[in-house]
Motif scaffolding. Structure first.
Motif, PDB file in Angstrom:
ATOM      1  N   VAL A  30     -11.121   9.218  -4.385  1.00 64.02           N
ATOM      2  CA  VAL A  30     -10.840   9.639  -5.756  1.00 64.02           C
ATOM      3  C   VAL A  30     -11.841  10.713  -6.198  1.00 64.02           C
ATOM      4  CG1 VAL A  30     -10.558   8.888  -8.136  1.00 64.02           C
ATOM      5  CG2 VAL A  30      -9.934   7.345  -6.263  1.00 64.02           C
ATOM      6  N   LEU A  31     -11.312  11.818  -6.715  1.00 63.40           N
ATOM      7  CA  LEU A  31     -12.122  12.895  -7.306  1.00 63.40           C
ATOM      8  C   LEU A  31     -11.790  12.946  -8.793  1.00 63.40           C
ATOM      9  CD1 LEU A  31     -11.453  15.665  -4.627  1.00 63.40           C
ATOM     10  CD2 LEU A  31     -13.342  14.020  -4.687  1.00 63.40           C
ATOM     11  N   THR A  32     -12.843  13.021  -9.647  1.00 64.33           N
ATOM     12  CA  THR A  32     -12.606  12.992 -11.091  1.00 64.33           C
ATOM     13  C   THR A  32     -13.128  14.257 -11.746  1.00 64.33           C
ATOM     14  OG1 THR A  32     -14.689  11.814 -11.467  1.00 64.33           O
ATOM     15  CG2 THR A  32     -12.698  10.479 -11.183  1.00 64.33           C
ATOM     16  N   VAL A  33     -12.351  14.779 -12.710  1.00 61.18           N
ATOM     17  CA  VAL A  33     -12.766  15.945 -13.496  1.00 61.18           C
ATOM     18  C   VAL A  33     -12.341  15.701 -14.935  1.00 61.18           C
ATOM     19  CG1 VAL A  33     -12.619  17.583 -11.563  1.00 61.18           C
ATOM     20  CG2 VAL A  33     -10.603  17.182 -12.992  1.00 61.18           C
ATOM     21  N   SER A  34     -12.934  16.504 -15.852  1.00 66.05           N
ATOM     22  CA  SER A  34     -12.681  16.287 -17.283  1.00 66.05           C
ATOM     23  C   SER A  34     -11.826  17.364 -17.920  1.00 66.05           C
ATOM     24  CB  SER A  34     -14.013  16.206 -18.048  1.00 66.05           C
ATOM     25  OG  SER A  34     -14.812  15.146 -17.540  1.00 66.05           O
TER      26      SER A  34
END
Length: 492
Positions: A30-34
């Motif tokens: 999982v890669l998270t960005v805002s």
């Protein structure tokens, strides 16, 4: 070990990012960005499988970003997560962004994980499909070459030259006419008794015609009731009748560009004849239950063992359909009318039977061949084929003896079971048939001894060999198994 799929989570709330990452930790990387800008940077660097995007974000909605992602990174499967259930958003997501699923907050961890697993599998299948497309493009010349090779092999198998016949056979005249008309797109009616080889003639015509690259499809019109026959030929739509669970493509549509062979056409009902006539006249078929007709381009070769002209006079067969089918009529002679062909046909069938049954057979004993030529063969070539399969099954691997014949054939005597040759048979054909039979009987009497046969018939050995070769009787003149004599010496 298979690499985990990569999932990109786009959400402006940090706690939402962390919750989604925990829910998917076991199933994905999982890669998270805002923000959308950060997401673009990740998509440029990583081969993302699934995009999970929040709908309400500052500056750009999730659907707007996923629409952009669809254009630039179409392989990534797109999912929207939203706390709002606006119908317009859902419709826009499906139509514009091509989203795979719309998940409403609050979501359940198991539901989210299941949705992502499904999306990741879809992404994998997309990649596999693209890889196979590339392989198929690369392999297209090879596949095309194989198809052409098989098509050429089929053409060689069903040429007119492969139809077994002696030099004086009445089949020669039939084949000569069939070869001339094969190139012309006219309907043909093939008549003759059951088992004479009408379908073989039809196949030879097809594979000698400009339509040889198209399909050759066969339908026995006597085997089905009207409703099923109509469905088989014209096709049917799902639900058109009880048991029609899916659309059926009819044989006429399958044969588009090729040839359809309608066997036993004389057994069809008047009601079906009307529908067939309309299809042939208009070049269109209407599948059962369909509202529109479909155009087809087929050549029709029909066959019958009935006297259709008599059926037309009696009102059993439509006159207009008869003339539509009989642009050219070819009559296949019965086997009893061409007994000179029996040795050639029998040898060919013997090779087929031995291969099919996995047995080695050296040929026919002269007495057995003489019996085959004496019998009338009411079932024609089909009956002869069944008889030879029986002989091979009962044989011991040597030459097939008369004992392997069925009682009805073995009991036949010269001239008893055989029906007289038709009055319109050419004199040469009659003489050739008689000569072939005399040779076979002489070989049987002398157990294949060519010297004795030549002496009895007043022929030189060279002349005898030429006649045996002409009638396909060479293998009958090799004598019984055992010592082979050359001159005065026996070769063990």
């Amino acid at each position: 070990m298979t690499a985990l799929p990569i999932v990109l989570v786009i959400d402006d709330e940090l706690r939402s990012q962390e919750a989604i990452a925990r829910a998917l930790a076991e199933d994905a990387r999982v890669l998270t960005v805002s923000s959308a800008d950060e997401a673009r940077g990740v998509l440029e660097r990583e081969a993302v499988d699934v995009i999970l995007c929040d709908q309400r974000m500052p500056g750009m909605t999730g659907v707007e970003f996923l629409k952009h992602a669809r254009e630039h990174w179409p392989d990534a499967v797109r999912i929207v997560i939203s706390g709002y259930t606006d119908a317009d958003d859902i419709i826009a997501g499906v139509n514009d962004a091509g989203i795979h699923q719309y998940i409403v907050k609050p979501w359940h961890p198991e539901t989210l994980a299941l949705a992502v697993r499904s999306a990741a599998e879809l992404a994998r299948l997309h990649r596999e499909n693209r890889r196979l497309d590339l392989e198929l493009r690369a392999a297209a010349p090879v596949v095309k070459g194989r198809v052409e090779a098989k098509r050429s092999a089929v053409r060689r198998t069903f040429t007119f030259d492969r139809i077994s016949r002696a030099p004086s056979s009445p089949l020669h005249e039939l084949v000569a006419v069939a070869q001339r008309i094969a190139a012309y797109d006219i309907p043909i009616l093939v008549t003759g008794e059951s088992g004479t080889g009408k379908e073989l003639i039809a196949r030879a015509i097809h594979y000698s015609s400009p339509r040889s690259g198209g399909a050759f499809v066969v339908e026995n019109c006597a085997a089905l009731p009207d409703q099923l026959l109509e469905s088989e030929l014209f096709g049917a739509k799902r639900g058109a009748y009880t048991g029609a669970y899916e659309d059926r493509i009819g044989l006429l549509a399958q044969a588009d560009g090729g040839t359809v062979f309608l066997d036993e056409i004389g057994e069809t009902s008047p009601a079906f004849q009307v529908k067939l006539l309309r299809a042939l006249q208009e070049g269109e078929i209407r599948p059962v239950g369909a509202s529109r007709a479909v155009t087809v381009d087929v050549r029709v070769i029909a066959a019958t063992n009935r006297d259709l002209e008599a059926d037309v006079r009696a009102g059993r067969f439509r006159e207009d359909l008869y003339y539509r089918l009989s642009g050219m009529t070819l009559r296949v002679p019965a086997l009893r009318e061409r007994t000179m062909d029996i040795p050639l046909i029998a040898e060919h069938l013997l090779r087929e039977a031995a291969a099919a049954l996995g047995k080695r057979v050296d040929g026919f004993a002269p007495e057995a061949m003489a019996a085959l030529m004496d019998y009338a063969w009411p079932g024609n070539v089909r009956e002869l084929a069944n008889e030879i399969y029986r002989m091979v099954a009962l044989g011991d691997g040597a030459r097939l003896a008369p004992e392997t014949l069925s009682p009805r054939v073995r009991a036949s005597k010269a001239g008893e079971a055989r029906a007289p040759m038709p009055a319109d048979a050419r004199l040469r054909a009659r003489v050739e048939a008689l000569e072939a039979r005399v040779l076979a009987e002489a070989l049987a009497r002398h157990e294949g001894n060519k010297t004795k046969v030549a002496a009895e018939l007043g022929l030189s050995r060279v002349g005898l060999r030429a006649k045996l070769s002409r009638y396909g009787l060479e293998s009958q003149g090799r004598g019984r198994r055992g010592p082979r004599r050359t001159g005065l010496f026996a070769v063990k």
